[in-house]
Scaffold this motif. Structure first.
Motif, PDB file in Angstrom:
ATOM      1  N   LEU A 202     -21.699  -0.888  20.462  1.00 27.02           N
ATOM      2  CA  LEU A 202     -21.545  -2.667  20.714  1.00 27.02           C
ATOM      3  C   LEU A 202     -22.700  -3.520  20.183  1.00 27.02           C
ATOM      4  N   SER A 203     -24.260  -2.236  20.147  1.00 21.51           N
ATOM      5  CA  SER A 203     -25.459  -3.195  19.906  1.00 21.51           C
ATOM      6  C   SER A 203     -25.291  -3.136  18.445  1.00 21.51           C
ATOM      7  N   SER A 204     -24.409  -2.554  18.163  1.00 20.20           N
ATOM      8  CA  SER A 204     -24.618  -2.893  15.927  1.00 20.20           C
ATOM      9  C   SER A 204     -23.468  -3.205  16.218  1.00 20.20           C
ATOM     10  N   ASP A 205     -22.195  -3.792  16.492  1.00 15.08           N
ATOM     11  CA  ASP A 205     -21.031  -4.202  16.668  1.00 15.08           C
ATOM     12  C   ASP A 205     -20.568  -3.237  15.014  1.00 15.08           C
ATOM     13  N   SER A 206     -20.400  -2.260  14.295  1.00 17.72           N
ATOM     14  CA  SER A 206     -20.490  -1.468  13.362  1.00 17.72           C
ATOM     15  C   SER A 206     -19.520  -0.778  13.530  1.00 17.72           C
ATOM     16  N   TRP A 207     -18.924   0.288  12.539  1.00 13.20           N
ATOM     17  CA  TRP A 207     -19.026   1.817  12.494  1.00 13.20           C
ATOM     18  C   TRP A 207     -18.986   2.198  11.554  1.00 13.20           C
ATOM     19  N   ARG A 208     -19.096   3.591  12.030  1.00 12.65           N
ATOM     20  CA  ARG A 208     -20.323   4.583  10.815  1.00 12.65           C
ATOM     21  C   ARG A 208     -19.608   5.938  11.094  1.00 12.65           C
ATOM     22  N   ARG A 209     -19.825   6.615  10.155  1.00 13.44           N
ATOM     23  CA  ARG A 209     -19.484   8.145  10.033  1.00 13.44           C
ATOM     24  C   ARG A 209     -20.168   9.323  11.001  1.00 13.44           C
ATOM     25  N   VAL A 210     -19.952   9.951  11.523  1.00 12.93           N
ATOM     26  CA  VAL A 210     -20.182  10.276  11.772  1.00 12.93           C
ATOM     27  C   VAL A 210     -19.455  12.471  10.913  1.00 12.93           C
ATOM     28  N   GLU A 211     -20.712  12.798  11.398  1.00  6.43           N
ATOM     29  CA  GLU A 211     -20.259  14.067  10.697  1.00  6.43           C
ATOM     30  C   GLU A 211     -19.941  15.661  11.401  1.00  6.43           C
ATOM     31  N   ILE A 212     -19.020  16.155  10.770  1.00  5.25           N
ATOM     32  CA  ILE A 212     -18.567  18.013  12.079  1.00  5.25           C
ATOM     33  C   ILE A 212     -19.167  19.017  10.343  1.00  5.25           C
ATOM     34  N   SER A 213     -19.392  19.851  11.081  1.00  3.93           N
ATOM     35  CA  SER A 213     -18.963  20.942   9.812  1.00  3.93           C
ATOM     36  C   SER A 213     -17.990  21.465   9.232  1.00  3.93           C
TER      37      SER A 213
END
Length: 311
Positions: A202-213
């Motif tokens: 909410l603080s950035s009001d944006s999505w970003r990818r999260v890495e998974i193995s």
């Protein structure tokens, strides 16, 4: 000789005067509705009420209420709104007696393809809602954050993953930086594969990818009955997991909302089977619980000590 005037600081010191810091201290202990009624008293009071310090203190006071007076059940409607004359409402009831407290109209619309709402989760009075549509390409692509107490809502920006498939969603409050986060997972196919994961703050009001193995194939199970539980600062999914050169297993995957990483796998309770119609996780009195449903019979396991699987 002109009459001496009392300095302003003394003129305001009447016998009924209450110091401003005491006023704020009293307000920090009031229910949300009572506080919101005082927003229009003055600009200075409104400014104090909307400050991060006041909001944080008021939130902590409500969360530390040991009497259970602030525990509620939220019931969401099953069918999407079809016209403006048939507005959908969110029903709020006491969690012990199920006595209805109020009905609040949902102030926003999903698309016409939406067949149902999903309550992704609730944290500190803030609700996260998603659309459930027939099409897999538009499933859970519309998300809203809604605060019914102050009648305000916010639509989240579009996904950064592109095409969505077999989506799961989790909603959490991050205590480390006083932020709210949404986790969305999506599979590139219907089989076990490396899923795509994105994180909204909410603080950035944006999505970003999260890495998974990249050496781990995972299929996250959807929690239709209950929101993805937030326990010990982590969101938890039942998932089919296949490590490299290993057989696929069904375990519990935990995503830490502070470090923003998948931190651990937890074994399912002993005695669980694969013959049940539904299997999902939930929160029971602040503890992680696993539920199996077979027609009208339910089996419930509660993890008394987090991370310790008992027989």
């Amino acid at each position: 000789m002109s009459e001496m005037r009392e300095p302003p600081i003394l003129r305001h010191r009447t016998i009924n005067h209450i110091p401003y810091d005491i006023v704020l201290s009293i307000m920090e202990k009031l229910p949300v509705k009572s506080v919101m009624r005082l927003r229009c008293v003055s600009k200075s009071l409104y400014s104090s009420m909307t400050s991060p310090d006041f909001i944080s203190t008021h939130l902590n006071n409500n969360n530390n209420n040991k009497n259970g007076d602030n525990a509620y059940v939220i019931h969401m409607p099953c069918l999407a709104r079809t016209n403006h004359d048939n507005a959908l409402v969110c029903t709020v009831a006491l969690d012990r007696t199920f006595d209805r407290i109020s009905e609040i109209e949902i102030p926003f619309n999903f698309s016409t393809a939406c067949i149902q709402f999903q309550l992704v989760g609730s944290c500190n009075g803030l609700l996260c809602l998603a659309n459930l549509s027939i099409s897999t390409t538009t499933f859970a692509n519309a998300l809203y954050l809604w605060n019914p107490s102050i009648r305000k809502f916010k639509k989240l920006p579009p996904t950064c993953l592109g095409k969505l498939n077999k989506v799961t969603l989790g909603f959490a409050y991050c205590s480390d930086n006083n932020d709210y986060k949404v986790v969305r997972t999506s599979l590139s196919s219907s089989r076990l594969s490396t899923p795509e994961v994105e994180l909204y703050t909410l603080s950035s009001d944006s999505w970003r990818r999260v890495e998974i193995s990249s050496t781990t194939d995972v299929m996250f199970c959807r929690n239709f009955i209950s929101p993805i539980p937030l326990i010990n600062g982590a969101l938890h999914w039942v998932a089919s997991i296949k490590e490299e050169n290993c057989m696929a297993e069904t375990n519990i995957m935990a995503f830490d909302v502070n470090s923003e990483k998948f931190i651990r796998k937890l074994a399912l309770p002993d005695g669980t089977t694969f013959l049940h119609l539904r299997r999902y996780l939930t929160s029971f009195r602040g503890k992680l619980a696993f539920i199996e449903q077979s027609f009208f019979q339910y089996s419930i396991w509660v993890m008394r000590d987090y991370g310790v699987v008992e027989k």
